[in-house]
Design an enzyme around this catalytic site. Structure first.
Site, PDB file in Angstrom:
ATOM      1  N   ASP A 149       0.828  -1.197   0.000  1.00  0.00           N
ATOM      2  CA  ASP A 149       0.000   0.000   0.000  1.00  0.00           C
ATOM      3  C   ASP A 149       0.868   1.254   0.000  1.00  0.00           C
ATOM      4  O   ASP A 149       1.991   1.249   0.502  1.00  0.00           O
ATOM      5  CB  ASP A 149      -0.880   0.037   1.253  1.00  0.00           C
ATOM      6  N   ASP A 172      -0.804  -2.380  -4.251  1.00  0.00           N
ATOM      7  CA  ASP A 172      -2.097  -2.726  -3.658  1.00  0.00           C
ATOM      8  C   ASP A 172      -2.908  -1.444  -3.508  1.00  0.00           C
ATOM      9  O   ASP A 172      -3.178  -0.757  -4.494  1.00  0.00           O
ATOM     10  CB  ASP A 172      -1.884  -3.449  -2.330  1.00  0.00           C
ATOM     11  N   ASP A 176      -5.572   2.667   2.271  1.00  0.00           N
ATOM     12  CA  ASP A 176      -6.465   1.678   2.863  1.00  0.00           C
ATOM     13  C   ASP A 176      -6.688   2.020   4.332  1.00  0.00           C
ATOM     14  O   ASP A 176      -5.733   2.316   5.068  1.00  0.00           O
ATOM     15  CB  ASP A 176      -5.876   0.273   2.748  1.00  0.00           C
ATOM     16  N   ARG A 229     -12.542   1.191  -6.467  1.00  0.00           N
ATOM     17  CA  ARG A 229     -12.451   1.437  -5.024  1.00  0.00           C
ATOM     18  C   ARG A 229     -12.191   2.921  -4.748  1.00  0.00           C
ATOM     19  O   ARG A 229     -11.165   3.283  -4.168  1.00  0.00           O
ATOM     20  CB  ARG A 229     -11.368   0.576  -4.367  1.00  0.00           C
TER      21      ARG A 229
END
Length: 341
Positions: A149, A172, A176, A229
């Site tokens: 991330d 990724d 997050d 997302r």
């Protein structure tokens, strides 16, 4: 899956809760933190980062990793490019509480790794621990090329403000937020050349940590071709997504596992699914108002009611029609103008 004709013109979506849209706010917010990061809760009065501590400047990897891990309040200025090693952590480097990490100028960059905000994962912890990581500001940085991330927020971390950054090319997530984290604002960032952008709530089976938490504001972000997302939400309520500019995305916002999202004053251009509640896992909830859709394949899905963000904090949105001008002009690095709030 719901199928509807392609929307070929701008469609203003009117308020469904009887709210009126106020006059425009200034385009380039300099601070202090707003949205959920500004709320007094969990023993923390808003988000102040390293305020009251020493200001240091990092120009090398060793300096940067030392400063961000220190226990005391610090403002860590980043000059130039800092390469973050992969090592044994897959390139994720811990940030301690009470830190402001801010780039100098328009060319401050973190490359090759990411920032981890939070204690190690422990599924048995289901309430916020006393030592949860908290009170962190990350601003005016380009973060790119991470092997995991770009930023990960986890394990009940709270009062985090991620503002005026540029995110790209992570393996990724870009940002997050998961495992009971709370009171977070993600604002005025540009996301581009990235696939899985913003995950809020990592797993359908994580209700014990997440229900009643994951309160996050996403505003004035530029989702510039970031694929999906933007964000994908589980469990959180309220999640406030307002005044963001979406361009060329497979989907904008997905609400699942009874999450509650208020989608307000956004501009969607060439987005296949701007907003979904029938996605994966249990249905989510979504209230939408004053959004504009241009050349989108589906309408915004709505369901149920959601706790209003104004329950927690005041805000003054732009009109959705202003977003394509205001957001690209103000989002990303080198755009903070002190003296404007």
């Amino acid at each position: 899956m719901r199928t509807t004709p392609v929307l070929k013109r701008a469609l203003p979506v009117l308020a469904v809760l009887g709210a009126t849209v106020a006059a425009p706010a200034p385009a380039l917010a300099a601070g202090p933190a707003d949205g959920f990061a500004s709320v007094n809760a969990l023993g923390q009065n808003g988000t102040t980062g390293g305020a009251g501590g020493t200001t240091v400047t990092a120009t090398t990897t060793a300096q940067f990793l030392d400063y961000i891990a220190r226990p005391e309040p610090l403002t860590v200025q980043v000059r130039g490019t800092i390469a973050l090693p992969t090592g044994t952590t897959d390139g994720m480097h811990p940030v301690a509480s009470d830190k402001t990490i801010i780039g100098l100028g328009s060319d401050a960059r973190l490359s090759g790794g990411g920032l981890n905000i939070g204690l190690p994962v422990d599924d048995d912890v289901t309430t916020p621990p006393a030592n949860a990581v908290h009170n962190i500001i990350i601003r005016n940085l380009s973060i790119t090329g991470a092997t995991d991330d770009l930023i990960n927020v986890q394990m009940f971390s709270h009062h985090i403000w991620i503002d005026h950054n540029d995110f790209s090319n992570g393996d990724d997530g870009a940002v997050d937020i998961k495992r009971g984290s709370d009171f977070v604002t993600v604002s005025w960032n540009r996301f581009h050349d990235h696939d899985k952008t913003l995950l809020l709530g990592h797993d359908d089976d994580n209700a014990a940590q997440d229900v009643g938490r994951l309160r996050v504001t996403y505003h004035h972000n530029h989702f510039d071709g970031s694929d999906q997302r933007n964000p994908r939400v589980r469990f959180g309520e309220s999640v406030h997504v307002y005044n963001n500019y979406y361009r060329d995305n497979s989907y904008g916002v997905a609400s699942a596992m009874n999450a509650g999202v208020v989608l307000e004053g956004n501009y969607f251009h060439s987005v296949n699914n701007p907003g979904r509640v029938d996605f994966s896992g249990d249905l989510g909830r979504m209230v939408q108002r004053d959004n504009i859709l241009v050349d989108c394949n589906h309408a915004i899905e709505t369901r149920g009611t959601v706790v209003e963000p104004r329950t927690y904090y005041p805000y003054t949105p732009h009109r959705a029609a202003e977003v394509p001008t205001v957001v690209p002009a103000g989002a990303g690095v080198g755009k903070i103008r002190e003296g404007r709030s």
